[in-house]
Design a protein around this motif. Structure first.
Motif, PDB file in Angstrom:
ATOM      1  N   ILE A  61       0.818  -1.215   0.000  1.00  0.00           N
ATOM      2  CA  ILE A  61       0.000   0.000   0.000  1.00  0.00           C
ATOM      3  C   ILE A  61       0.855   1.270   0.000  1.00  0.00           C
ATOM      4  N   LEU A  65       0.502   4.041  -3.021  1.00  0.00           N
ATOM      5  CA  LEU A  65       0.102   5.422  -2.781  1.00  0.00           C
ATOM      6  C   LEU A  65       1.161   6.403  -3.269  1.00  0.00           C
ATOM      7  N   GLU A  89      -7.916  -1.391   4.103  1.00  0.00           N
ATOM      8  CA  GLU A  89      -6.913  -0.369   4.379  1.00  0.00           C
ATOM      9  C   GLU A  89      -6.639   0.475   3.136  1.00  0.00           C
ATOM     10  N   LEU A  90      -6.566  -0.155   1.965  1.00  0.00           N
ATOM     11  CA  LEU A  90      -6.357   0.606   0.731  1.00  0.00           C
ATOM     12  C   LEU A  90      -7.594   1.430   0.397  1.00  0.00           C
ATOM     13  N   ALA A  93      -7.448   4.520   2.508  1.00  0.00           N
ATOM     14  CA  ALA A  93      -6.392   5.436   2.070  1.00  0.00           C
ATOM     15  C   ALA A  93      -6.805   6.184   0.803  1.00  0.00           C
ATOM     16  N   LEU A  97      -7.346  10.281   0.054  1.00  0.00           N
ATOM     17  CA  LEU A  97      -6.488  10.962  -0.912  1.00  0.00           C
ATOM     18  C   LEU A  97      -7.243  11.513  -2.122  1.00  0.00           C
ATOM     19  N   HIS A 130     -15.952   5.106   2.838  1.00  0.00           N
ATOM     20  CA  HIS A 130     -14.847   5.949   2.374  1.00  0.00           C
ATOM     21  C   HIS A 130     -14.952   6.398   0.915  1.00  0.00           C
TER      22      HIS A 130
END
Length: 285
Positions: A61, A65, A89-90, A93, A97, A130
């Motif tokens: 990851i 990123l 988790e990705l 993130a 972003l 998210h």
């Protein structure tokens, strides 16, 4: 740089890499290129299926990123299309972003799935939290929508209601693949704050990967100003139908991307209701 490429919108796809299978990133790039975009890709995972063994290897990851931030820093990326992401988790993130990056964000149902084992509850929850609030376009099939809403959809009215419920979660546009409208047709629903309509076409024998082809075609249409919202789904479905037809004609296991619709069976029709789509008067022969 080639003059044609200089005027093509740049689109980045984050998706699985399927070595030897031609799916995932490979299909994304072929579709984006065919429909007037300059495609770029970052692999989120590698799907390995040698013999009877199979496993998914996730990308690192922090590395991913860093690569993404470098591409965004170039300043001319028009859109990011998200496919298989592999881990909550990705997802989190990317949700932190991408909304700051000023790009069109296309979220697909594949974000909620393990490439080999299908829907995962932790991915579904992470995508809802998210990514959906920031999506310019959400493309999902019936299984994915039902899992997201926790309900079973038995009628066109229920499908339209589900579309409104999904839009309330944040995405600006929704494409919802219903698949079998009846034994002879497939149907998709398009919904945004201005209205809802149905797109119907003959029901082909589905090839693996065709959902990803449709999602990439939707992305390519969305980033080009010459296409209006009403054009997005008919254009993308026609392209996907042609890819399915060519795959069957070649005896391939996956769709063959790169050709515009050229047969009457490729072409969908748009109507205000599901019933109008299924009962379209036949043209005189």
């Amino acid at each position: 740089m080639n003059a044609d490429l200089a005027h093509r919108p740049r689109v980045l796809t984050l998706n699985a890499l399927w070595p030897g299978r031609g799916g995932g990133i490979v299909q994304d790039l072929a579709t984006l290129q065919a429909l007037g975009c300059e495609g770029e890709a970052l692999p989120t995972c590698s799907v390995n299926v040698p013999g009877d063994a199979e496993w998914v290897e996730l990308a690192n990851i922090p590395w991913l990123l860093r690569q993404l931030e470098a591409l965004l820093a170039q300043g001319d990326l028009r859109a990011v299309r998200l496919g298989h992401l592999g881990s909550p988790e990705l997802v989190a993130a990317l949700g932190a972003l991408l909304p700051k990056a000023g790009v069109i964000l296309v979220v697909t149902g594949a974000c909620c799935k393990d490439p080999l084992r299908g829907l995962k509850a932790d991915l579904l929850a992470a995508v809802g939290q998210h990514l959906l609030p920031h999506a310019d376009l959400l493309a999902m099939n019936r299984e994915e929508v039902e899992a997201l809403l926790g309900s079973t959809l038995h009628s066109p009215a229920a499908v339209e209601s589900a579309g409104r419920a999904i839009l309330a979660l944040g995405p600006r546009r929704l494409v919802f693949t219903v698949v079998g409208g009846d034994v002879a047709h497939q149907q998709d629903l398009y919904s945004d704050p201005t209205g809802t309509w149905w797109v119907t076409s003959p029901l082909p024998k589905i090839l693996p990967g065709i959902g990803g082809v449709l999602d990439s075609a939707l992305t390519a249409a969305l980033v080009q100003p010459r296409y209006q919202p009403k054009d997005l789904l008919p254009l993308a479905r026609g392209y996907a139908n042609a890819a399915t037809r060519l795959g069957h004609q070649a005896g391939a296991e996956r769709p063959i991307c790169g050709a515009w619709p050229s047969e009457p069976s490729d072409l969908p029709w748009r109507t205000a209701t599901s019933a109008e789509g299924l009962n379209r008067p036949a043209l005189p022969g």
